[in-house]
Motif scaffolding. Structure first.
Motif, PDB file in Angstrom:
ATOM      1  N   VAL A 111     -13.808   0.938   5.840  1.00 41.63           N
ATOM      2  CA  VAL A 111     -14.629   1.639   4.968  1.00 41.63           C
ATOM      3  C   VAL A 111     -14.291   2.967   4.974  1.00 41.63           C
ATOM      4  CG1 VAL A 111     -16.987   2.519   4.386  1.00 41.63           C
ATOM      5  CG2 VAL A 111     -16.769   0.263   5.312  1.00 41.63           C
ATOM      6  N   VAL A 112     -14.152   3.587   3.660  1.00 39.96           N
ATOM      7  CA  VAL A 112     -13.467   4.884   3.458  1.00 39.96           C
ATOM      8  C   VAL A 112     -14.580   5.659   2.588  1.00 39.96           C
ATOM      9  CG1 VAL A 112     -11.816   6.536   3.173  1.00 39.96           C
ATOM     10  CG2 VAL A 112     -11.273   4.218   3.804  1.00 39.96           C
ATOM     11  N   ALA A 146      -6.217   8.832  -0.686  1.00 38.88           N
ATOM     12  CA  ALA A 146      -4.769   8.666  -0.266  1.00 38.88           C
ATOM     13  C   ALA A 146      -5.232   7.634   1.142  1.00 38.88           C
ATOM     14  CB  ALA A 146      -4.245   9.833   0.111  1.00 38.88           C
ATOM     15  N   LEU A 147      -6.143   7.719   1.856  1.00 42.31           N
ATOM     16  CA  LEU A 147      -6.188   7.027   2.985  1.00 42.31           C
ATOM     17  C   LEU A 147      -6.591   5.636   2.671  1.00 42.31           C
ATOM     18  CD1 LEU A 147      -8.850   9.040   5.504  1.00 42.31           C
ATOM     19  CD2 LEU A 147      -6.586   7.701   6.123  1.00 42.31           C
ATOM     20  N   ALA A 148      -7.442   5.270   1.729  1.00 39.88           N
ATOM     21  CA  ALA A 148      -7.649   4.027   1.084  1.00 39.88           C
ATOM     22  C   ALA A 148      -6.757   3.353   0.626  1.00 39.88           C
ATOM     23  CB  ALA A 148      -8.856   3.931   0.060  1.00 39.88           C
ATOM     24  N   GLU A 149      -5.783   3.882   0.184  1.00 44.21           N
ATOM     25  CA  GLU A 149      -4.219   3.427  -0.697  1.00 44.21           C
ATOM     26  C   GLU A 149      -3.487   3.083   0.515  1.00 44.21           C
ATOM     27  OE1 GLU A 149      -2.473   5.379  -4.009  1.00 44.21           O
ATOM     28  OE2 GLU A 149      -4.309   6.449  -4.309  1.00 44.21           O
ATOM     29  N   ALA A 150      -3.456   4.141   1.572  1.00 45.35           N
ATOM     30  CA  ALA A 150      -2.583   3.794   2.813  1.00 45.35           C
ATOM     31  C   ALA A 150      -2.959   2.624   3.478  1.00 45.35           C
ATOM     32  CB  ALA A 150      -2.518   5.014   3.583  1.00 45.35           C
ATOM     33  N   LEU A 151      -4.140   2.402   3.805  1.00 40.59           N
ATOM     34  CA  LEU A 151      -4.807   1.627   4.430  1.00 40.59           C
ATOM     35  C   LEU A 151      -4.492   0.035   3.551  1.00 40.59           C
ATOM     36  CD1 LEU A 151      -8.326   3.013   5.710  1.00 40.59           C
ATOM     37  CD2 LEU A 151      -6.220   2.109   7.161  1.00 40.59           C
ATOM     38  N   GLY A 152      -4.747  -0.087   2.358  1.00 39.46           N
ATOM     39  CA  GLY A 152      -4.711  -1.135   1.709  1.00 39.46           C
ATOM     40  C   GLY A 152      -3.205  -1.579   1.642  1.00 39.46           C
ATOM     41  N   GLY A 184      -2.433  -3.654   4.519  1.00 38.56           N
ATOM     42  CA  GLY A 184      -3.058  -4.883   4.657  1.00 38.56           C
ATOM     43  C   GLY A 184      -4.448  -4.911   5.066  1.00 38.56           C
ATOM     44  N   ALA A 185      -5.120  -3.659   4.803  1.00 45.96           N
ATOM     45  CA  ALA A 185      -6.486  -3.692   5.264  1.00 45.96           C
ATOM     46  C   ALA A 185      -7.415  -4.163   3.997  1.00 45.96           C
ATOM     47  CB  ALA A 185      -6.882  -2.337   5.658  1.00 45.96           C
ATOM     48  N   LYS A 186      -8.657  -4.669   4.386  1.00 42.18           N
ATOM     49  CA  LYS A 186      -9.696  -4.952   3.237  1.00 42.18           C
ATOM     50  C   LYS A 186     -10.295  -3.653   3.139  1.00 42.18           C
ATOM     51  CE  LYS A 186      -9.693  -9.752   4.629  1.00 42.18           C
ATOM     52  NZ  LYS A 186     -10.614 -10.746   5.080  1.00 42.18           N
ATOM     53  N   VAL A 187     -10.164  -2.932   2.101  1.00 38.19           N
ATOM     54  CA  VAL A 187     -10.712  -1.654   1.976  1.00 38.19           C
ATOM     55  C   VAL A 187     -12.071  -1.457   1.143  1.00 38.19           C
ATOM     56  CG1 VAL A 187     -10.119   0.600   1.511  1.00 38.19           C
ATOM     57  CG2 VAL A 187      -8.309  -0.771   2.158  1.00 38.19           C
ATOM     58  N   VAL A 188     -12.903  -0.800   1.729  1.00 37.94           N
ATOM     59  CA  VAL A 188     -14.152  -0.546   1.000  1.00 37.94           C
ATOM     60  C   VAL A 188     -14.118   0.912   0.457  1.00 37.94           C
ATOM     61  CG1 VAL A 188     -16.828  -0.445   1.035  1.00 37.94           C
ATOM     62  CG2 VAL A 188     -15.341  -2.229   2.212  1.00 37.94           C
ATOM     63  N   VAL A 189     -14.215   0.987  -0.831  1.00 39.92           N
ATOM     64  CA  VAL A 189     -13.894   2.403  -1.286  1.00 39.92           C
ATOM     65  C   VAL A 189     -15.378   2.908  -1.583  1.00 39.92           C
ATOM     66  CG1 VAL A 189     -13.121   3.799  -3.221  1.00 39.92           C
ATOM     67  CG2 VAL A 189     -11.792   1.962  -2.025  1.00 39.92           C
ATOM     68  N   GLU A 211      -5.130  -1.769  -5.305  1.00 44.05           N
ATOM     69  CA  GLU A 211      -4.738  -3.185  -5.953  1.00 44.05           C
ATOM     70  C   GLU A 211      -3.286  -3.288  -6.398  1.00 44.05           C
ATOM     71  OE1 GLU A 211      -7.978  -4.145  -8.453  1.00 44.05           O
ATOM     72  OE2 GLU A 211      -9.229  -5.065  -6.762  1.00 44.05           O
ATOM     73  N   THR A 212      -3.063  -1.966  -7.049  1.00 44.63           N
ATOM     74  CA  THR A 212      -1.686  -1.759  -7.620  1.00 44.63           C
ATOM     75  C   THR A 212      -0.502  -1.996  -6.464  1.00 44.63           C
ATOM     76  OG1 THR A 212      -2.577  -0.733  -9.892  1.00 44.63           O
ATOM     77  CG2 THR A 212      -0.261  -0.373  -8.986  1.00 44.63           C
ATOM     78  N   ALA A 213      -1.162  -1.349  -5.570  1.00 46.10           N
ATOM     79  CA  ALA A 213      -0.067  -1.307  -4.114  1.00 46.10           C
ATOM     80  C   ALA A 213       0.004  -2.467  -3.472  1.00 46.10           C
ATOM     81  CB  ALA A 213      -0.478  -0.163  -3.347  1.00 46.10           C
ATOM     82  N   GLY A 214      -0.692  -3.465  -3.869  1.00 52.26           N
ATOM     83  CA  GLY A 214      -0.692  -4.884  -3.365  1.00 52.26           C
ATOM     84  C   GLY A 214      -1.878  -5.083  -2.399  1.00 52.26           C
ATOM     85  N   GLY A 215      -2.679  -4.018  -2.421  1.00 54.46           N
ATOM     86  CA  GLY A 215      -3.827  -4.379  -1.286  1.00 54.46           C
ATOM     87  C   GLY A 215      -5.146  -4.890  -1.875  1.00 54.46           C
ATOM     88  N   THR A 216      -5.980  -4.943  -0.947  1.00 50.83           N
ATOM     89  CA  THR A 216      -7.428  -5.486  -1.546  1.00 50.83           C
ATOM     90  C   THR A 216      -8.504  -4.489  -1.212  1.00 50.83           C
ATOM     91  OG1 THR A 216      -6.550  -7.866  -0.545  1.00 50.83           O
ATOM     92  CG2 THR A 216      -9.020  -7.574  -1.049  1.00 50.83           C
ATOM     93  N   ALA A 217      -9.459  -4.277  -2.329  1.00 47.93           N
ATOM     94  CA  ALA A 217     -10.493  -3.442  -2.287  1.00 47.93           C
ATOM     95  C   ALA A 217     -11.768  -3.736  -3.024  1.00 47.93           C
ATOM     96  CB  ALA A 217      -9.786  -1.839  -2.750  1.00 47.93           C
ATOM     97  N   VAL A 218     -12.709  -3.159  -2.756  1.00 50.58           N
ATOM     98  CA  VAL A 218     -13.885  -3.246  -3.525  1.00 50.58           C
ATOM     99  C   VAL A 218     -14.524  -1.955  -3.332  1.00 50.58           C
ATOM    100  CG1 VAL A 218     -15.442  -3.910  -1.346  1.00 50.58           C
ATOM    101  CG2 VAL A 218     -16.059  -4.691  -3.761  1.00 50.58           C
TER     102      VAL A 218
END
Length: 267
Positions: free
Chosen positions: A15-16, A26-32, A35-40, A56-63
């Motif tokens: 969670v960020v 920037a932290l959320a994008e870097a974590l994503g 491979g982290a599942k990021v809660v923004v 998501e554009t960077a290939g990560g997963t986020a909500v």
């Protein structure tokens, strides 16, 4: 002291807060990207959408969760939403922060909002997360504080005092639970190229004295620090020297800061 195991973002739930812009985004994008599942989380709903899209554009997963991460109900809602989306939270990046009021003219409302966002948000998150982490074997709590939390920030008493409080709470949390698998870290940068720096007026030159970093540079330093458990994360390494000088000769340090204040008074 024995070093704890590194934190691998891959597959973790992170969670960020304050992730709509700046360091949080920037932290959320870097974590994503790792491979982290990021809660923004952020009060800025449009910013939340932008950051989720960037992850998501960077290939990560986020909500995204738009809401107040400082209030008790906001923290509860955020944790419930994160858990529902991805499962138990592994890491909490307490990044939301505000700078309100100037000098002794800072109002009661400036002080109160600063305290709630810069200190109590961390307390409430830890209160909600730590019991579960103790049962599961650990977790990571990363506070975005500021060099102001180790030194001071001229002109901004509410910011300085509450960022000191943020570092103090993080230190207490680490001292209390470190041996039980909970890693606490405090990020203390100086000038960072964000809206807060742009809005700092005459202080901008001082905050940028040792070069203002990009939010992405700070995020990269935070991710690198996740490989260990060092308490202080200092994107500007010179802050360590200032911190040592402050402790070694407090009166000399305050005298130097006062001379800078005198220069500011001339503007």
């Amino acid at each position: 002291m024995e070093t704890m195991s590194a934190f691998d973002p891959a597959g973790s739930v992170a969670v960020v807060t304050g992730a709509g812009n700046g360091i949080g985004a920037a932290l959320a994008e870097a974590l994503g990207s790792r491979g982290a599942k990021v809660v923004v989380a952020d009060l800025d709903a449009a910013g939340v959408e932008r950051t989720v899209a960037a992850v998501e554009t960077a290939g990560g997963t986020a909500v995204g969760v738009a809401g107040d991460a400082a209030s008790e109900s906001g923290i509860e809602s955020l944790i419930a939403g994160a858990t529902e989306a991805f499962g138990p939270i592994d890491a909490w990046f307490a990044n939301a922060g505000i700078d309100r009021g100037r000098g002794l003219q800072a109002s009661e409302a400036d002080w109160e909002s600063s305290f709630q966002v810069n200190v109590m948000a961390h307390v409430r998150a830890a209160r909600a997360l730590v019991p579960g982490w103790l049962e599961s074997g650990g977790g990571r709590f990363v506070v975005t504080a500021s060099a102001a939390g180790l030194l001071t920030m001229l002109g901004a008493p509410a910011y300085s005092v509450t960022k000191h409080g943020a570092v103090a709470f993080a230190e207490w949390l680490s001292a209390t639970y470190r041996h039980r698998g909970i890693v606490v870290q405090a990020v203390c940068p100086q000038g960072v190229q964000t809206r807060m720096l742009d809005d700092s007026g005459p202080l901008q030159e001082i905050l940028s004295h040792d070069s203002a970093l990009t939010a992405e540079q700070v995020a990269a330093d935070v991710l690198a620090a996740l490989d260990g458990d060092d308490f202080l994360i200092l994107p500007h390494p010179e802050v360590a020297e200032y911190y040592t000088a402050r402790a070694g000769s407090t009166d000399r340090w305050i005298g130097g800061m006062n001379r800078i204040q005198q220069r500011l008074d001339e503007h």
